[in-house]
Design a protein around this motif. Structure first.
Motif, mmCIF file in Angstrom:
data_model
loop_
_atom_site.group_PDB
_atom_site.id
_atom_site.type_symbol
_atom_site.label_atom_id
_atom_site.label_comp_id
_atom_site.label_asym_id
_atom_site.label_seq_id
_atom_site.Cartn_x
_atom_site.Cartn_y
_atom_site.Cartn_z
ATOM 1 N N GLY A 5 -5.068 9.503 4.476
ATOM 2 C CA GLY A 5 -6.045 9.805 3.438
ATOM 3 C C GLY A 5 -7.157 8.774 3.403
ATOM 4 O O GLY A 5 -8.344 9.112 3.284
ATOM 5 N N THR B 194 -6.080 10.989 -3.231
ATOM 6 C CA THR B 194 -6.947 10.847 -2.072
ATOM 7 C C THR B 194 -7.568 12.152 -1.612
ATOM 8 O O THR B 194 -8.244 12.171 -0.615
ATOM 9 C CB THR B 194 -6.163 10.257 -0.898
ATOM 10 O OG1 THR B 194 -5.062 11.128 -0.625
ATOM 11 C CG2 THR B 194 -5.685 8.871 -1.224
ATOM 12 N N LEU C 139 -9.337 -1.565 8.513
ATOM 13 C CA LEU C 139 -7.921 -1.571 8.170
ATOM 14 C C LEU C 139 -7.061 -2.278 9.215
ATOM 15 O O LEU C 139 -5.935 -2.670 8.927
ATOM 16 C CB LEU C 139 -7.416 -0.131 8.007
ATOM 17 C CG LEU C 139 -8.077 0.704 6.907
ATOM 18 C CD1 LEU C 139 -7.563 2.136 6.956
ATOM 19 C CD2 LEU C 139 -7.806 0.096 5.548
ATOM 20 N N VAL D 151 3.362 17.137 -0.706
ATOM 21 C CA VAL D 151 2.416 16.939 0.380
ATOM 22 C C VAL D 151 3.209 16.473 1.589
ATOM 23 O O VAL D 151 3.507 15.308 1.733
ATOM 24 C CB VAL D 151 1.339 15.908 0.008
ATOM 25 C CG1 VAL D 151 0.260 15.884 1.071
ATOM 26 C CG2 VAL D 151 0.747 16.235 -1.345
ATOM 27 N N ALA D 152 3.535 17.402 2.431
ATOM 28 C CA ALA D 152 4.438 17.078 3.535
ATOM 29 C C ALA D 152 3.684 16.424 4.682
ATOM 30 O O ALA D 152 2.527 16.736 4.934
ATOM 31 C CB ALA D 152 5.134 18.339 4.019
ATOM 32 N N LEU D 153 4.364 15.547 5.360
ATOM 33 C CA LEU D 153 3.804 14.938 6.558
ATOM 34 C C LEU D 153 4.137 15.820 7.747
ATOM 35 O O LEU D 153 5.296 15.977 8.127
ATOM 36 C CB LEU D 153 4.405 13.541 6.752
ATOM 37 C CG LEU D 153 4.031 12.815 8.032
ATOM 38 C CD1 LEU D 153 2.528 12.674 8.159
ATOM 39 C CD2 LEU D 153 4.689 11.445 8.081
ATOM 40 N N ALA E 19 6.809 8.184 5.034
ATOM 41 C CA ALA E 19 5.944 9.371 5.078
ATOM 42 C C ALA E 19 4.820 9.300 4.039
ATOM 43 O O ALA E 19 3.655 9.542 4.392
ATOM 44 C CB ALA E 19 6.777 10.637 4.905
ATOM 45 N N LEU F 27 0.883 9.176 4.914
ATOM 46 C CA LEU F 27 -0.075 10.139 4.373
ATOM 47 C C LEU F 27 -1.197 9.432 3.627
ATOM 48 O O LEU F 27 -2.363 9.818 3.732
ATOM 49 C CB LEU F 27 0.636 11.118 3.443
ATOM 50 C CG LEU F 27 1.381 12.253 4.147
ATOM 51 C CD1 LEU F 27 2.262 13.007 3.164
ATOM 52 C CD2 LEU F 27 0.384 13.202 4.800
ATOM 53 N N ALA F 28 -0.834 8.405 2.897
ATOM 54 C CA ALA F 28 -1.858 7.651 2.186
ATOM 55 C C ALA F 28 -2.817 7.005 3.170
ATOM 56 O O ALA F 28 -4.040 6.974 2.955
ATOM 57 C CB ALA F 28 -1.206 6.587 1.298
ATOM 58 N N PRO G 46 -10.021 14.748 -2.938
ATOM 59 C CA PRO G 46 -10.958 15.179 -3.976
ATOM 60 C C PRO G 46 -11.092 16.703 -4.032
ATOM 61 O O PRO G 46 -11.144 17.288 -5.094
ATOM 62 C CB PRO G 46 -12.278 14.538 -3.569
ATOM 63 C CG PRO G 46 -12.123 14.234 -2.122
ATOM 64 C CD PRO G 46 -10.679 13.961 -1.897
ATOM 65 N N TYR H 155 12.426 7.530 6.052
ATOM 66 C CA TYR H 155 11.387 8.549 6.150
ATOM 67 C C TYR H 155 10.709 8.774 4.803
ATOM 68 O O TYR H 155 9.484 8.846 4.711
ATOM 69 C CB TYR H 155 11.987 9.850 6.665
ATOM 70 C CG TYR H 155 10.995 10.993 6.715
ATOM 71 C CD1 TYR H 155 10.036 11.052 7.712
ATOM 72 C CD2 TYR H 155 11.012 11.995 5.749
ATOM 73 C CE1 TYR H 155 9.120 12.091 7.758
ATOM 74 C CE2 TYR H 155 10.098 13.042 5.788
ATOM 75 C CZ TYR H 155 9.153 13.075 6.795
ATOM 76 O OH TYR H 155 8.245 14.094 6.826
ATOM 77 N N ALA I 113 3.521 6.677 2.731
ATOM 78 C CA ALA I 113 2.614 5.609 3.147
ATOM 79 C C ALA I 113 1.726 6.082 4.287
ATOM 80 O O ALA I 113 0.528 5.779 4.332
ATOM 81 C CB ALA I 113 3.410 4.379 3.564
ATOM 82 N N ASP J 55 -10.964 9.654 4.029
ATOM 83 C CA ASP J 55 -11.964 9.362 2.999
ATOM 84 C C ASP J 55 -13.239 8.779 3.588
ATOM 85 O O ASP J 55 -14.304 8.852 2.972
ATOM 86 C CB ASP J 55 -11.382 8.381 1.971
ATOM 87 C CG ASP J 55 -10.425 9.079 1.020
ATOM 88 O OD1 ASP J 55 -10.430 10.324 1.002
ATOM 89 O OD2 ASP J 55 -9.677 8.383 0.309
ATOM 90 N N MET K 183 0.817 -1.202 0.000
ATOM 91 C CA MET K 183 0.000 0.000 0.000
ATOM 92 C C MET K 183 0.856 1.259 0.000
ATOM 93 O O MET K 183 0.514 2.260 0.607
ATOM 94 C CB MET K 183 -0.905 0.021 1.248
ATOM 95 C CG MET K 183 -2.287 -0.561 0.988
ATOM 96 S SD MET K 183 -3.076 0.084 -0.464
ATOM 97 C CE MET K 183 -4.768 -0.354 -0.169
ATOM 98 N N THR K 184 1.984 1.212 -0.616
ATOM 99 C CA THR K 184 2.827 2.405 -0.624
ATOM 100 C C THR K 184 2.410 3.310 -1.772
ATOM 101 O O THR K 184 3.157 3.572 -2.700
ATOM 102 C CB THR K 184 4.308 2.025 -0.783
ATOM 103 O OG1 THR K 184 4.421 1.175 -1.931
ATOM 104 C CG2 THR K 184 4.820 1.324 0.432
ATOM 105 N N GLY K 185 1.175 3.750 -1.685
ATOM 106 C CA GLY K 185 0.656 4.603 -2.743
ATOM 107 C C GLY K 185 1.421 5.909 -2.826
ATOM 108 O O GLY K 185 1.787 6.507 -1.820
ATOM 109 N N ALA L 111 -4.026 -0.050 13.145
ATOM 110 C CA ALA L 111 -4.007 -0.127 11.688
ATOM 111 C C ALA L 111 -2.772 0.562 11.119
ATOM 112 O O ALA L 111 -2.135 0.071 10.188
ATOM 113 C CB ALA L 111 -5.282 0.507 11.115
#
Lengths: 175, 175
Positions: free
Chosen positions: B136, A8, A164, A21-23, B128, B132-133, A10, B124, B130, B140, A1-3, B43
């Motif tokens: 998200g 994400t 999850l 997109v910083a964390l 990071a 953030l995803a 909208p 990192y 992952a 959602d 899941m390392t998208g 999770a």
DNA sequence: TATTGTTATACTCTATAACTATA
DNA sequence: TATAGTTATAGAGTATAACAATA
């Protein structure tokens, strides 16, 4: 899941740079939930720390029995998100303090019906209003217009996190 | 939100004898926050459980350094709500894993400037996005119209809980 | 004396599995 | 074989204080 892609979000991002997109920890939802829950638990502990000293599992058992009157350990665990071992130990402690009593179920001797003793009900009758007042103090900090959204959001977040989270089809609740 | 009178049970109920206490665990905000935060943490752990195995303090240090680049242990603790002993141990572990390095501050030898090593930045840079995803995915689940309210509510709740919590004027943050 | 950071100690929690007694 | 509940064990996490080095 390392998208990697940023699909994400909208709604339009107000940020000038869409790529970056910083964390930020202070904006990271899991962190914020953790801090909020931790501080709230710490503050709540004051409510029942002076006279009585209950662990969180004990508190949950007490409140659940106060709410439902009589139920099995398994039902308590299901309702309060606690593993059966946690419930078992919490009940044992509450029994030792004469706040909870058990009655065998003659139809199924594996389980027992648990309920509060009169002393347990006294404690509950003392703590429940204090807990409600505490929750009221918390809620008062939230703009009343935001409260329904908070309620919905917490429900959705819990549902999603449960999806999850690992091993949720297990025997009982979690952690 | 301290609901009072509750006459919804005209028929004889065996359970709550004392004052009509309307404390329902499943609606009790501290409980809901606890459950939500717990499930979310569980999770989230999946995100960095396979390759790397970070404790929560380690994760916070890593993210904080990734976000700010270089800072002292005290600053990390202040930003991530962690006691100095927690930070100290987390940093020691990350140093042992060659993910964090320290440089003495020649202007004040009591403290040191901590930062990620190249390897730390790699980790990192992998975690990071992952994280953030993951956030998200959580977000959602929340109706987009409710998100600003959730954001505000969490901020207010955290503030209020910090006011109500014991010993918050201490040296450092908490737990 | 106060501050940064580390270490030691004891304690609380927790998870896991193994176990019992019933079904 | 499956289920309700208990107990054993071991490990993780925690708080607290004491400490060292520096200011």
């Amino acid at each position: 899941m390392t998208g990697h892609r940023n699909e994400t979000h909208p709604e339009a991002t107000p940020a000038p740079a869409p790529a970056d997109v910083a964390l930020k920890l202070e904006e990271f939802l899991p962190y914020r939930l953790n801090v909020a829950a931790g501080l709230v638990s710490q503050a709540l502990a004051l409510v029942y720390a002076d006279r009585h000293r209950f662990s969180l599992p004990e508190w949950r058992v007490l409140v659940t029995l106060g709410q439902f009157g009589m139920m099995t350990a398994k039902a308590i665990g299901a309702h309060s998100h606690m593993h059966k071992t946690k419930v078992s130990r919490a009940v044992a402690l509450l029994e030792r303090r004469k706040l909870v009593t058990r009655r065998a179920n003659r139809a199924d001797l594996r389980e027992a019906f648990l309920s509060l003793t009169p002393a347990g009900r006294d404690v509950y009758g003392e703590l429940a209003p204090a807990a409600l007042a505490f929750a009221g103090q918390l809620m008062d900090a939230v703009d009343s217009a935001d409260r329904p959204a908070l309620d919905r959001a917490l429900t959705r977040l819990t549902e999603r996190a449960a999806q999850l989270a690992p091993e949720f089809a297990n025997t009982n609740g979690d952690r």
